[in-house]
Each structure stands twice: as structure tokens, then as C-alpha cells.
Write a protein that holds these residues in place. Structure first.
Motif, mmCIF file in Angstrom:
data_model
loop_
_atom_site.group_PDB
_atom_site.id
_atom_site.type_symbol
_atom_site.label_atom_id
_atom_site.label_comp_id
_atom_site.label_asym_id
_atom_site.label_seq_id
_atom_site.Cartn_x
_atom_site.Cartn_y
_atom_site.Cartn_z
ATOM 1 N N TRP A 179 0.837 -1.208 0.000
ATOM 2 C CA TRP A 179 0.000 0.000 0.000
ATOM 3 C C TRP A 179 0.864 1.247 0.000
ATOM 4 O O TRP A 179 0.558 2.228 -0.672
ATOM 5 C CB TRP A 179 -0.920 0.006 1.219
ATOM 6 C CG TRP A 179 -2.121 -0.860 1.025
ATOM 7 C CD1 TRP A 179 -2.304 -2.115 1.516
ATOM 8 C CD2 TRP A 179 -3.285 -0.551 0.273
ATOM 9 N NE1 TRP A 179 -3.522 -2.597 1.116
ATOM 10 C CE2 TRP A 179 -4.144 -1.659 0.354
ATOM 11 C CE3 TRP A 179 -3.683 0.560 -0.461
ATOM 12 C CZ2 TRP A 179 -5.374 -1.684 -0.276
ATOM 13 C CZ3 TRP A 179 -4.921 0.528 -1.080
ATOM 14 C CH2 TRP A 179 -5.743 -0.579 -0.990
ATOM 15 N N SER A 180 1.956 1.194 0.751
ATOM 16 C CA SER A 180 2.864 2.337 0.800
ATOM 17 C C SER A 180 3.469 2.610 -0.581
ATOM 18 O O SER A 180 3.522 3.759 -1.032
ATOM 19 C CB SER A 180 3.962 2.079 1.825
ATOM 20 O OG SER A 180 4.862 3.139 1.867
ATOM 21 N N LEU A 208 2.927 5.840 -3.081
ATOM 22 C CA LEU A 208 4.102 6.541 -3.593
ATOM 23 C C LEU A 208 4.024 6.690 -5.110
ATOM 24 O O LEU A 208 4.295 7.761 -5.657
ATOM 25 C CB LEU A 208 5.382 5.805 -3.198
ATOM 26 C CG LEU A 208 6.688 6.418 -3.693
ATOM 27 C CD1 LEU A 208 6.882 7.797 -3.075
ATOM 28 C CD2 LEU A 208 7.845 5.523 -3.377
ATOM 29 N N VAL A 209 3.612 5.632 -5.795
ATOM 30 C CA VAL A 209 3.477 5.686 -7.250
ATOM 31 C C VAL A 209 2.379 6.671 -7.650
ATOM 32 O O VAL A 209 2.548 7.463 -8.584
ATOM 33 C CB VAL A 209 3.204 4.270 -7.823
ATOM 34 C CG1 VAL A 209 2.792 4.334 -9.277
ATOM 35 C CG2 VAL A 209 4.427 3.390 -7.641
ATOM 36 N N VAL A 210 1.270 6.653 -6.908
ATOM 37 C CA VAL A 210 0.186 7.599 -7.182
ATOM 38 C C VAL A 210 0.683 9.029 -7.002
ATOM 39 O O VAL A 210 0.380 9.922 -7.802
ATOM 40 C CB VAL A 210 -1.030 7.316 -6.275
ATOM 41 C CG1 VAL A 210 -2.032 8.445 -6.326
ATOM 42 C CG2 VAL A 210 -1.693 6.005 -6.677
ATOM 43 N N ALA A 211 1.470 9.259 -5.946
ATOM 44 C CA ALA A 211 2.003 10.596 -5.697
ATOM 45 C C ALA A 211 2.937 11.034 -6.824
ATOM 46 O O ALA A 211 2.891 12.192 -7.262
ATOM 47 C CB ALA A 211 2.746 10.622 -4.365
ATOM 48 N N ALA A 250 1.719 7.702 2.124
ATOM 49 C CA ALA A 250 2.768 6.707 1.893
ATOM 50 C C ALA A 250 3.790 6.730 3.026
ATOM 51 O O ALA A 250 4.239 5.673 3.483
ATOM 52 C CB ALA A 250 3.455 6.964 0.555
ATOM 53 N N LYS A 251 4.143 7.918 3.511
ATOM 54 C CA LYS A 251 5.097 8.016 4.625
ATOM 55 C C LYS A 251 4.548 7.370 5.890
ATOM 56 O O LYS A 251 5.246 6.619 6.567
ATOM 57 C CB LYS A 251 5.428 9.477 4.910
ATOM 58 C CG LYS A 251 6.335 10.125 3.917
ATOM 59 C CD LYS A 251 6.588 11.575 4.309
ATOM 60 C CE LYS A 251 7.305 12.331 3.238
ATOM 61 N NZ LYS A 251 7.492 13.751 3.592
ATOM 62 N N VAL A 252 3.288 7.672 6.189
ATOM 63 C CA VAL A 252 2.674 7.110 7.398
ATOM 64 C C VAL A 252 2.588 5.590 7.307
ATOM 65 O O VAL A 252 2.931 4.872 8.257
ATOM 66 C CB VAL A 252 1.275 7.727 7.621
ATOM 67 C CG1 VAL A 252 0.511 6.985 8.701
ATOM 68 C CG2 VAL A 252 1.402 9.196 7.972
ATOM 69 N N LEU A 253 2.151 5.082 6.172
ATOM 70 C CA LEU A 253 2.051 3.634 6.009
ATOM 71 C C LEU A 253 3.416 2.962 6.090
ATOM 72 O O LEU A 253 3.552 1.869 6.655
ATOM 73 C CB LEU A 253 1.381 3.294 4.676
ATOM 74 C CG LEU A 253 -0.113 3.570 4.597
ATOM 75 C CD1 LEU A 253 -0.620 3.288 3.196
ATOM 76 C CD2 LEU A 253 -0.861 2.732 5.601
#
Length: 54
Positions: free
Chosen positions: A4-5, A9-12, A31-34
Motif C-alpha cells: 500500500w505504501s 508513492l506511485v500515485v504521488a 505513503a510516509k505514514v504507512l
């Protein structure tokens, strides 16, 4: 959790390339939190798994 992270990241990255700054920032934050949750759970499971059986 790690998958999920990486997904966020890819979406971002894609959103940043397309110029959607708000979405990119939000997805990067998620992504950072996950990733941090993944690291904490990984370290805890590593420590608990290394205890000697009594």
C-alpha cells in the motif's frame, strides 16, 4: 502494508508529474505514514519472534 505504501508513492509520483500538487502531497503523506507503520510492525515482529521459548 508495504505494498500500500508503494502504491501511494506511485500515485504521488504520477500526480506530481501531471501537475496535481495537492493530490501528490496527500498521497506522499499517506505513503510516509504507512511506511512508518510497516517499519514499526516489522521491528516488533522481529523482536517478538527472537525471544527464547520458556
Amino acid at each position: 502494508m508495504l505494498s500500500w505504501s508503494i502504491t501511494f508513492l506511485v500515485v504521488a509520483l504520477i500526480a506530481a508529474v501531471l501537475g496535481f500538487g495537492g493530490i501528490a502531497g496527500t498521497a506522499a503523506g499517506i505513503a510516509k505514514v504507512l511506511f512508518l507503520v510497516f517499519l514499526v510492525l516489522f521491528v516488533l515482529s522481529f523482536i517478538v519472534g527472537r525471544r527464547p521459548r520458556v
